[in-house]
Design an enzyme around this catalytic site. Sequence first.
Site, short mmCIF file in Angstrom:
data_model
loop_
_atom_site.label_atom_id
_atom_site.label_comp_id
_atom_site.label_asym_id
_atom_site.label_seq_id
_atom_site.Cartn_x
_atom_site.Cartn_y
_atom_site.Cartn_z
CD GLU A 136 -2.72 -1.30 2.41
OE1 GLU A 136 -3.85 -1.78 2.33
OE2 GLU A 136 -2.16 -1.05 3.48
CB CYS A 149 3.18 7.43 3.45
SG CYS A 149 3.82 6.21 4.60
CB CYS A 156 8.39 -5.15 8.54
SG CYS A 156 9.81 -4.34 9.32
CB CYS A 160 7.67 -2.98 16.25
SG CYS A 160 9.29 -2.48 15.63
CB CYS A 163 4.24 -2.38 14.03
SG CYS A 163 4.21 -2.17 12.24
CB CYS A 395 1.32 5.35 11.73
SG CYS A 395 1.37 7.07 11.46
#
Length: 420
Positions: A136, A149, A156, A160, A163, A395
């Site tokens: 995205e 962004c 990833c 974290c 996240c 975010c």
Amino acid sequence: MMTEPLQTTSDSSTMPTGGPAPFVEKTPLERYLPPAKPSLVGLSRAQLAEALATVGVPPAQRKMRVQQIWHWLYVRGARDFDAMSSVSKELRATLAARFTLARPEIVAEQTSTDGTRKWLLRLPGEHAGERPHEIECVYIPETDRGTLCLSSQVGCTLTCSFCHTGTQRLVRNLTPGEIVGQIMVARDRLGDWLGAARASGEGLPTQGERFVSNIVVMGMGEPLYNFEAVRDALLIAADGEGIAISKRRITLSTSGVVPNIARAGAEIGCMLAVSLHAVRDELRNELVPLNRKYPIEQLLEACRNYPGLSNARRITFEYVMLKDVNDSLADAKALVKLLAGIPAKINLIPFNPWPGTRYECSDWERIEKFSEIIFNAGYASPVRTPRGRDILAACGQLKSASEKLSARERLALRAMAMTD
Ligand code: SAH
Ligand code: SF4
């Protein structure tokens, strides 16, 4: 589809004594395989000259041809060799036989009530017949600027705990073409090219000539774990004869890959944002497990040495507000102390919840008090307003549809997002 179990690595030398092996990072399991007809999008000038050499453009002409093609691609947004009217018909046909000007394929476009736009893009997987990847890319318009962004990886490798992207198992590094391709797609859809019909609609910038004036590498992935591709893509974005976004308007966000912070300064020269989120190693180890490898002190040392750092070029420290986890007023005071001497901005990010998370966003009152302490210590402390929550673009909520949320989860998420 994975045939092997997920590989994990952990660094036993930095392991807290007595506990189980910490889960620091996953290994990317997928590679990029170029299509038979590659796209010219994302090649550096030198690579473009090589591509021209392979189709027989004589050395003496290459520089001029590169210049022309660069202009058509990055100033005018050509999607087709035929549009390149300053290039001879013959060369256009030769190029079209070997290359494309393809960008990532758009699967879906959503526009939020606040004008935020999100594109779901499809990228090829490694093995034929497998489900392709989806990433995205989000556009956040304001009156006087428009920020795009970008994602740097599918998923990833880091984990974290707050996240959503970190929960995705499959990881592949994006190529420079796929990173620049996100800018191309956004500018295509916004009509943000020289001579193009500009988009109209709610919330678009009314000042400035460009809809996409700023770039943040804050989407999916850890950009400093895909360093070369991110560097090459950002250098294309900053090239003054092309997309021409000033390096001061390009910000890369890292969770703290210390050895590559200096490289980012030296080889890219963009602005830096650091996902700090905690003031003590014990807590940061839990929130950002990479902290076990590169603890806070090392991270801040790398920040102090970031090239070009000054009051006019500050580092942004991101701090996600997690209720009863990192949001005490003592934490705020410790944060101010910790950053003393570093030209810094502190960005408080209200936590964006996602289904299954164990965290909650801090109460608004607490965020305000926290922000006040930081402000009184002399730091700008804007609270980043969540944007595009109704389309899940805020975010940490970027997670590809390859691990789709059920309709019910989406509704739950929306309800949460709307009621804070
Ligand atoms: N991997 C990089 C960049 C992508 S994340 C990094 O971690 O910095 C972009 C920012 O969103 C980071 O500061 C990250 O910590 C934050 N973030 C991740 N999940 C979030 C969530 N659920 N709510 C609010 N911010 C989040
Ligand atoms: Fe990766 Fe950044 Fe999410 Fe951490 S916060 S898992 S580094 S995308």
